[in-house]
Each structure stands twice: as C-alpha cells, then as structure tokens.
Design a protein around this motif. Structure first.
Motif, short mmCIF file in Angstrom:
data_model
loop_
_atom_site.label_atom_id
_atom_site.label_comp_id
_atom_site.label_asym_id
_atom_site.label_seq_id
_atom_site.Cartn_x
_atom_site.Cartn_y
_atom_site.Cartn_z
N GLU A 11 0.82 -1.28 -0.02
CA GLU A 11 -0.24 0.20 -0.09
C GLU A 11 0.81 1.12 0.01
N GLU A 12 2.01 1.12 0.32
CA GLU A 12 2.81 2.37 0.66
C GLU A 12 3.82 2.65 -0.35
N THR A 13 4.29 1.74 -1.44
CA THR A 13 5.05 2.12 -2.47
C THR A 13 4.46 2.87 -3.63
N SER A 14 5.31 3.58 -4.39
CA SER A 14 4.62 4.24 -5.50
C SER A 14 4.78 3.69 -6.80
N SER A 15 5.76 2.44 -6.82
CA SER A 15 5.90 1.56 -8.03
C SER A 15 6.29 0.40 -7.64
N CYS A 16 6.24 -0.49 -8.57
CA CYS A 16 6.60 -2.09 -8.38
C CYS A 16 7.22 -2.79 -9.70
N ILE A 17 7.79 -3.76 -9.48
CA ILE A 17 8.25 -4.45 -10.67
C ILE A 17 7.62 -6.02 -10.81
N LEU A 18 6.92 -6.19 -11.92
CA LEU A 18 6.00 -7.50 -11.96
C LEU A 18 7.32 -8.72 -11.95
N ASP A 19 6.56 -10.05 -11.70
CA ASP A 19 7.46 -10.70 -11.87
C ASP A 19 7.52 -11.31 -13.31
N ALA A 20 8.50 -12.34 -13.62
CA ALA A 20 8.61 -12.58 -14.97
C ALA A 20 7.36 -13.06 -15.65
N GLU A 21 6.41 -14.25 -15.16
CA GLU A 21 5.43 -14.82 -15.65
C GLU A 21 4.23 -13.51 -15.78
#
Length: 247
Positions: A11-21
């Motif tokens: 809930e706190e982060t501004s971005s993320c990296i999706l996993d490979a799948e």
C-alpha cells in the motif's frame, strides 16, 4: 483495463516490478503498451490502479496511480471438493470454477477416479489456470488450488459443516431444497463432487454419516465437470436471491 496478479502488492510504495510470468502475460499475451492503465491485485482482495511505465530487462515496471482498495469477499464462500477428472476436463473445470468465484478447490483422489495421481501432482498447472481465470474475469480474489488429497484422508479428518454432496439415488434432495433447509446463512458451503461413476457406496456413506447433505441435480446423469458447475451455479443463485429477499 487489464487486471494482473501481483502477490507482493503493497500500500505504501509508489511503483513495483512485476515478476517474469506476469510481465510476459502482460506484454506477449495482452499486448499491453507503455502508458496503458492496469489494475494490480494480490489475489486476496487488495487492488491498486497503475500504469505500465516501462521495462527493466524482461520485467515490467508499473507506477501506481491510486491508493489501495480492499474488496469484501462474497459470502458464502464456496469450497469445491472435486474428484479428479481426466486431464482436459479437469483443466476446464478448474478454469470455469475459478471464473465463477470458487474460493478454494480441493482435488480428491477417490476409488473410482479414472486418473490416478499422486498427492502434489499437477497442482502447479491448475494454479496457473486459476491465475489466468482471475485475470480473465477481473476478480480481486484468486482461487486457491490445494494439492490433491486422497478421499479417505480428506474426509477422515471430518466432513466440514454446511457440506453438500452430489450423490446419485438414495435419499438425495434436490439441491435447491437442501439449500432452503439450511437454518442459518453460512459463511462457507462445501461442495463435494464425485468422479465418473459417482462415489462408491463406502465413500457416499462416509460423507452422509459425516453430516454432508446428499443432493441430486435433476433426472439426467451429468458429466463430472457439468455437475460441479451446476452445483456452483445453484448455490450462488440461491444465496444471491436470499440476500435480496432478506435486504
């Protein structure tokens, strides 16, 4: 807007990296492009809107555009105890049950199963099918697919409360009559579906003696996957109608 499973959603982060799948599904299957709007969900009711911002190698980077929102799970939860059907039919059954919002699928190995699997076998494939179903039907909840269990082990620990079992003949009630006979609205309903050829007499007795209500699904003898979805549809339709009447 595409919905993508991201189990580590915070809930706190501004971005993320999706996993490979998930990255491969988004770019190669859905053909999403940079700038496209997305909804990410952790599969447990938490969702956030985001935008496809770019890539880091073969993994997609997303920037969140909203706060997290938590969706309530519909009740009653349906837990499907399904005796394993032949390969393609079981895959299809898992997909459709997940699309219909079943909370959990417990594959059972019973005496009359035509497919003999060892506990733990094929669960990874069914789990991937459940993820695909979540993304297809835009649900914030992921159907849990358990490892296959022997019928004797699953029922030997006790038949859960509010259980229905599709059993041919005997004193089976029409499924809507069985649902109408429940005195209280349960949080969960457990739906037991046998293999081709039905449960054997000892298995049927174990379910009934354990407290499961034997139900019928009409005059026609249905295939395994048809029986499973018939029961799920009846449970959902009856409970939705009851909620509207009680409101």
């Amino acid at each position: 807007m595409h919905r993508i499973l991201h189990k580590t959603l915070e809930e706190e982060t501004s971005s993320c990296i999706l996993d490979a799948e998930a990255s491969h599904h988004l770019t190669a299957v859905l053909r999403a492009r940079v700038g496209d709007a997305l909804t990410l969900t952790n599969g447990n009711g938490l969702s956030r809107r985001a935008v496809y911002e770019g890539s880091e190698g073969r993994r997609v980077r997303c920037r969140f555009t909203s706060d997290a929102e938590r969706s309530p799970r519909e009740t009653p939860e349906i837990i499907l105890f399904q005796c394993i059907a032949k390969s393609a039919r079981m895959d299809w059954l898992v997909e459709k049950a997940a699309e219909m919002g079943v909370s959990r699928i417990v594959p059972l190995i019973s005496r009359r199963c035509s497919v003999k699997l060892r506990p733990g076998e094929r669960v990874d494939r069914w789990a991937r099918i459940a993820v695909s179903a979540l993304e297809q039907c835009d649900s914030p909840f992921l159907t849990e697919v358990c490892e296959p269990q022997y019928f004797s082990d699953a029922v030997g620990r006790g038949v859960p409360a509010f259980s229905l079992a599709g059993i041919i003949g005997g004193n089976s009630l029409p499924i809507l009559s069985a649902l109408a006979g429940m005195r209280t609205a349960p949080e969960r309903i457990h739906w037991f579906v046998g293999p081709e050829g039905d449960f054997d007499p000892e298995e049927s007795a174990a379910l009934i003696n354990g407290g499961a209500v034997p139900v019928s699904l009409g005059k026609n003898i249905l295939r395994v996957e048809t029986a499973a979805l018939f029961g799920i549809s009846a449970i959902k339709a009856f409970c939705d109608l009851k909620k509207k009447r009680d409101a």
